[in-house]
Design a protein around this motif. Structure first.
Motif, PDB file in Angstrom:
ATOM      1  N   PRO A 196      18.198  10.892   3.467  1.00  0.00           N
ATOM      2  CA  PRO A 196      17.529  11.024   4.767  1.00  0.00           C
ATOM      3  C   PRO A 196      18.515  11.482   5.834  1.00  0.00           C
ATOM      4  O   PRO A 196      19.701  11.143   5.804  1.00  0.00           O
ATOM      5  N   ILE A 197      18.005  12.266   6.785  1.00  0.00           N
ATOM      6  CA  ILE A 197      18.875  12.779   7.848  1.00  0.00           C
ATOM      7  C   ILE A 197      18.728  11.982   9.137  1.00  0.00           C
ATOM      8  O   ILE A 197      19.405  12.274  10.123  1.00  0.00           O
ATOM      9  N   CYS A 198      17.871  10.975   9.148  1.00  0.00           N
ATOM     10  CA  CYS A 198      17.711  10.104  10.303  1.00  0.00           C
ATOM     11  C   CYS A 198      16.914   8.885   9.878  1.00  0.00           C
ATOM     12  O   CYS A 198      16.551   8.739   8.702  1.00  0.00           O
ATOM     13  N   ASN A 199      16.631   8.019  10.869  1.00  0.00           N
ATOM     14  CA  ASN A 199      15.808   6.836  10.610  1.00  0.00           C
ATOM     15  C   ASN A 199      14.432   7.089  11.219  1.00  0.00           C
ATOM     16  O   ASN A 199      14.249   7.013  12.444  1.00  0.00           O
ATOM     17  N   PRO A 200      13.458   7.415  10.373  1.00  0.00           N
ATOM     18  CA  PRO A 200      12.145   7.809  10.886  1.00  0.00           C
ATOM     19  C   PRO A 200      11.334   6.613  11.373  1.00  0.00           C
ATOM     20  O   PRO A 200      11.528   5.477  10.931  1.00  0.00           O
ATOM     21  N   GLY A 201      10.410   6.901  12.283  1.00  0.00           N
ATOM     22  CA  GLY A 201       9.489   5.887  12.754  1.00  0.00           C
ATOM     23  C   GLY A 201       8.301   5.764  11.829  1.00  0.00           C
ATOM     24  O   GLY A 201       8.146   6.497  10.844  1.00  0.00           O
ATOM     25  N   LEU A 202       7.425   4.832  12.151  1.00  0.00           N
ATOM     26  CA  LEU A 202       6.285   4.553  11.279  1.00  0.00           C
ATOM     27  C   LEU A 202       5.329   5.741  11.209  1.00  0.00           C
ATOM     28  O   LEU A 202       4.731   6.016  10.154  1.00  0.00           O
ATOM     29  N   ALA A 203       5.191   6.489  12.319  1.00  0.00           N
ATOM     30  CA  ALA A 203       4.269   7.639  12.325  1.00  0.00           C
ATOM     31  C   ALA A 203       4.715   8.702  11.334  1.00  0.00           C
ATOM     32  O   ALA A 203       3.887   9.295  10.607  1.00  0.00           O
ATOM     33  N   SER A 204       6.002   8.946  11.269  1.00  0.00           N
ATOM     34  CA  SER A 204       6.516   9.950  10.328  1.00  0.00           C
ATOM     35  C   SER A 204       6.412   9.444   8.899  1.00  0.00           C
ATOM     36  O   SER A 204       6.169  10.242   7.969  1.00  0.00           O
ATOM     37  N   ILE A 205       6.600   8.138   8.699  1.00  0.00           N
ATOM     38  CA  ILE A 205       6.457   7.580   7.348  1.00  0.00           C
ATOM     39  C   ILE A 205       5.003   7.733   6.881  1.00  0.00           C
ATOM     40  O   ILE A 205       4.734   8.127   5.733  1.00  0.00           O
ATOM     41  N   LYS A 206       4.065   7.447   7.757  1.00  0.00           N
ATOM     42  CA  LYS A 206       2.648   7.602   7.395  1.00  0.00           C
ATOM     43  C   LYS A 206       2.321   9.066   7.124  1.00  0.00           C
ATOM     44  O   LYS A 206       1.516   9.391   6.217  1.00  0.00           O
ATOM     45  N   ALA A 207       2.942   9.980   7.915  1.00  0.00           N
ATOM     46  CA  ALA A 207       2.680  11.417   7.689  1.00  0.00           C
ATOM     47  C   ALA A 207       3.215  11.848   6.337  1.00  0.00           C
ATOM     48  O   ALA A 207       2.592  12.688   5.643  1.00  0.00           O
ATOM     49  N   ALA A 208       4.356  11.263   5.935  1.00  0.00           N
ATOM     50  CA  ALA A 208       4.913  11.598   4.632  1.00  0.00           C
ATOM     51  C   ALA A 208       4.040  11.047   3.509  1.00  0.00           C
ATOM     52  O   ALA A 208       3.934  11.658   2.431  1.00  0.00           O
ATOM     53  N   LEU A 209       3.412   9.914   3.735  1.00  0.00           N
ATOM     54  CA  LEU A 209       2.546   9.324   2.714  1.00  0.00           C
ATOM     55  C   LEU A 209       1.161   9.966   2.690  1.00  0.00           C
ATOM     56  O   LEU A 209       0.532  10.070   1.625  1.00  0.00           O
ATOM     57  N   GLU A 213       0.834  -1.206   0.000  1.00  0.00           N
ATOM     58  CA  GLU A 213       0.000   0.000   0.000  1.00  0.00           C
ATOM     59  C   GLU A 213       0.867   1.255   0.000  1.00  0.00           C
ATOM     60  O   GLU A 213       0.559   2.242  -0.711  1.00  0.00           O
ATOM     61  N   TYR A 214       1.948   1.210   0.769  1.00  0.00           N
ATOM     62  CA  TYR A 214       2.841   2.365   0.832  1.00  0.00           C
ATOM     63  C   TYR A 214       3.516   2.609  -0.513  1.00  0.00           C
ATOM     64  O   TYR A 214       3.695   3.768  -0.938  1.00  0.00           O
ATOM     65  N   THR A 215       3.868   1.531  -1.164  1.00  0.00           N
ATOM     66  CA  THR A 215       4.507   1.668  -2.476  1.00  0.00           C
ATOM     67  C   THR A 215       3.554   2.317  -3.473  1.00  0.00           C
ATOM     68  O   THR A 215       3.940   3.231  -4.235  1.00  0.00           O
ATOM     69  N   LEU A 216       2.310   1.874  -3.478  1.00  0.00           N
ATOM     70  CA  LEU A 216       1.316   2.446  -4.391  1.00  0.00           C
ATOM     71  C   LEU A 216       1.048   3.907  -4.056  1.00  0.00           C
ATOM     72  O   LEU A 216       0.889   4.756  -4.963  1.00  0.00           O
ATOM     73  N   ARG A 217       0.993   4.233  -2.768  1.00  0.00           N
ATOM     74  CA  ARG A 217       0.741   5.615  -2.356  1.00  0.00           C
ATOM     75  C   ARG A 217       1.914   6.514  -2.761  1.00  0.00           C
ATOM     76  O   ARG A 217       1.697   7.660  -3.222  1.00  0.00           O
ATOM     77  N   ALA A 218       3.157   6.030  -2.614  1.00  0.00           N
ATOM     78  CA  ALA A 218       4.314   6.821  -3.028  1.00  0.00           C
ATOM     79  C   ALA A 218       4.271   7.083  -4.530  1.00  0.00           C
ATOM     80  O   ALA A 218       4.555   8.210  -4.991  1.00  0.00           O
ATOM     81  N   GLN A 219       3.888   6.075  -5.298  1.00  0.00           N
ATOM     82  CA  GLN A 219       3.776   6.259  -6.744  1.00  0.00           C
ATOM     83  C   GLN A 219       2.683   7.272  -7.076  1.00  0.00           C
ATOM     84  O   GLN A 219       2.812   8.070  -8.018  1.00  0.00           O
ATOM     85  N   GLU A 220       1.605   7.246  -6.296  1.00  0.00           N
ATOM     86  CA  GLU A 220       0.515   8.203  -6.504  1.00  0.00           C
ATOM     87  C   GLU A 220       0.972   9.630  -6.258  1.00  0.00           C
ATOM     88  O   GLU A 220       0.565  10.572  -6.978  1.00  0.00           O
ATOM     89  N   LEU A 221       1.832   9.802  -5.265  1.00  0.00           N
ATOM     90  CA  LEU A 221       2.376  11.128  -4.961  1.00  0.00           C
ATOM     91  C   LEU A 221       3.476  11.536  -5.924  1.00  0.00           C
ATOM     92  O   LEU A 221       3.870  12.716  -5.963  1.00  0.00           O
ATOM     93  N   GLY A 222       3.978  10.575  -6.669  1.00  0.00           N
ATOM     94  CA  GLY A 222       5.040  10.880  -7.634  1.00  0.00           C
ATOM     95  C   GLY A 222       6.438  10.797  -7.034  1.00  0.00           C
ATOM     96  O   GLY A 222       7.379  11.400  -7.568  1.00  0.00           O
ATOM     97  N   TYR A 223       6.568  10.014  -5.978  1.00  0.00           N
ATOM     98  CA  TYR A 223       7.863   9.890  -5.310  1.00  0.00           C
ATOM     99  C   TYR A 223       8.251   8.408  -5.154  1.00  0.00           C
ATOM    100  O   TYR A 223       7.380   7.519  -5.118  1.00  0.00           O
TER     101      TYR A 223
END
Length: 479
Positions: A424-437, A338-348
């Protein structure tokens, strides 16, 4: 006669006397000249008659035999003369008749031989010839002493063997766990010394012999293990293998937002691996994940952002590639289709989303702020506006200790360069990954932190400037 001399030499051995034999030879030649018609004289027959004639003076042959001294067990002394030496100026007169021997005339100078060769060189019946050796038999007391000596030596050998066996089999060890470390560049000598110093073995040489016999060095792996003093040699070796050993486990929590550098320092602090080995593995180990760019192999920062922050159990003195792979695998499991598809949708790409999530992780002060910070980033990216994230400057200066400056030349400086930072400037947690998506839909382009450490968001630059010049801005607060 030369053949006869050889016969007598062989018969008499060391008792052979050349002068006596020469005298016999001369007498034989005289006898031959007196009786040429009888043919050549045989030395053996002549000697027999010669001795018979001259032994008649002492009586019959059996009397002569009785007059001889009793034969000794040993051979006659080589230095003893075989017969009385004949004077040179008194040739013997021989009687050629084969009948009864006639005594020689008085003062005739006859050669009188009174020596029984057969008696002297014949071993008496019932008395076998005994040759004495140089070995002397021990007496009763000597035999007992020798017996007790053998018994004592046998007891010592048996005791030594038993002690060695108890060490090999671990019979005498107590039930006591011992934590040991097999260093990375170990050999069987260093392992033996380590086991000996920890009281796990008693005989270094014996353990080395077993280790060489069982190819232990090929089985043992570097690491920290829990062994026991009651282990036998086989259990000790098996206890230091990756498959059969009881490794010492340490639990490490990697916080969200830790950079690669901070993560490596944390792992080293827990004795999981050395920082040097971790940096080398991060740059050069070829981890097989699609989200990693293969063209970055060899770069130290290539894993930044993908070491998922979480709580892990690692072995002390673990393999660095195994440690890093465990964290990468965790990220891989968290990142869904799902994350992969969402990233493609955002163009990233996946890497771009992680890059954005890392900045969200470092900038957000609270969970509720992540979505709005994500919207600021996307809004700026959409208009090609520099992101101007202070967190990227902090990432640049953290290893060097430089003072904060927006003018530092670096591909991570989002004040000087538009778009995303170099990585990346750090190793983000899942909450930040979801916020980016899934960013919030806003018109925010600016944000700043107030004195209560809350984030304020602004749609235009003028309102933002007014805030940072006020006393509410944390940057203006007195220390």
């Amino acid at each position: 006669m030369p053949d006869d001399k050889e016969f007598w030499k062989e018969l008499l051995g060391d008792d052979y006397d050349g002068e006596v034999m020469d005298a016999i030879d001369a007498a034989a030649q005289d006898h031959a000249e007196q009786k040429p018609e009888d043919g050549p004289v045989n030395a053996d027959s002549f000697a027999d008659s010669f001795f018979e004639e001259h032994s008649a003076e002492d009586g019959p042959a059996d009397a002569a035999a009785e007059s001889q001294p009793e034969a000794d067990d040993t051979l006659p002394d080589a230095e003893s003369p075989a017969a009385e030496e004949l004077p040179e100026d008194s040739p013997a007169e021989l009687i050629p008749d084969e009948g009864e021997p006639t005594p020689p005339a008085e003062n005739s100078g006859a050669f009188d031989v009174n020596f029984d060769f057969e008696q002297a060189y014949t071993v008496p019946k019932g008395r076998p010839l005994i040759r004495r050796s140089g070995v002397r038999k021990l007496g009763v007391s000597g035999g007992l002493l020798y017996f007790f000596f053998i018994l004592a030596v046998s007891a010592i050998i048996a005791a030594s063997g038993w002690l060695a066996a108890t060490d090999v089999l671990g019979f005498t060890g107590s039930d006591e766990p011992v934590t040991v470390t097999v260093e990375k560049n170990f050999n069987i000598d260093t392992v033996t010394d380590m086991l000996y110093s920890n009281g796990l073995i008693k005989y270094k040489g014996l353990f080395k012999f077993y280790a060489n016999f069982s190819s232990a060095e090929e089985k043992i792996s570097a690491g920290t293990y829990v062994l026991n003093k009651d282990y036998d040699y086989r259990a000790l070796v098996n206890g230091m293998t990756s498959s059969g050993g009881t490794r010492v486990v340490v639990t490490v929590t990697v916080p969200e937002g830790y950079s690669l550098r901070q993560t490596i320092e944390l792992l080293e602090a827990y004795d999981v691996c050395t920082a040097e080995d971790l940096w080398d593995a991060a740059a050069n180990f070829d981890f097989e994940y699609d989200f990693l760019d293969p063209t970055t192999l060899g770069e130290q920062q290539r894993l930044e952002g993908f070491l998922f922050p979480d709580t892990y159990d690692f072995y002390i003195n673990d393999r660095p590639s195994r440690v890093l792979n465990k964290m990468l695998n965790n990220f891989s499991n968290r990142w869904t289709e799902e994350y992969t598809l969402r990233a493609q949708e955002l163009g990233y790409s996946v890497a771009d989303i992680v890059n954005i999530a890392a900045m969200i992780e470092e900038e957000a002060g609270a969970e509720s702020e992540r979505g709005d910070i994500a919207s600021v980033i996307y809004n700026r990216l959409d208009v090609d506006m520099p992101l101007q994230m202070d967190s990227t400057i902090t990432y640049i200066i953290a290893p060097t200790g430089q003072e904060f400056s927006t003018e530092i030349a670096s591909p991570y400086n989002t004040y000087l360069h538009s778009g995303l930072p170099a990585g990346p400037i750090c190793n983000p947690g899942l909450a930040s990954i979801k916020a980016a998506l899934y960013p919030n839909e806003t018109d925010y382009y600016y944000f700043a932190v107030d004195t209560d450490r809350k984030t304020r968001f602004f749609e235009d630059h003028s309102s933002f400037e007014a805030f940072v010049n006020s006393d509410e801005y944390i940057g203006n607060a007195a220390d």
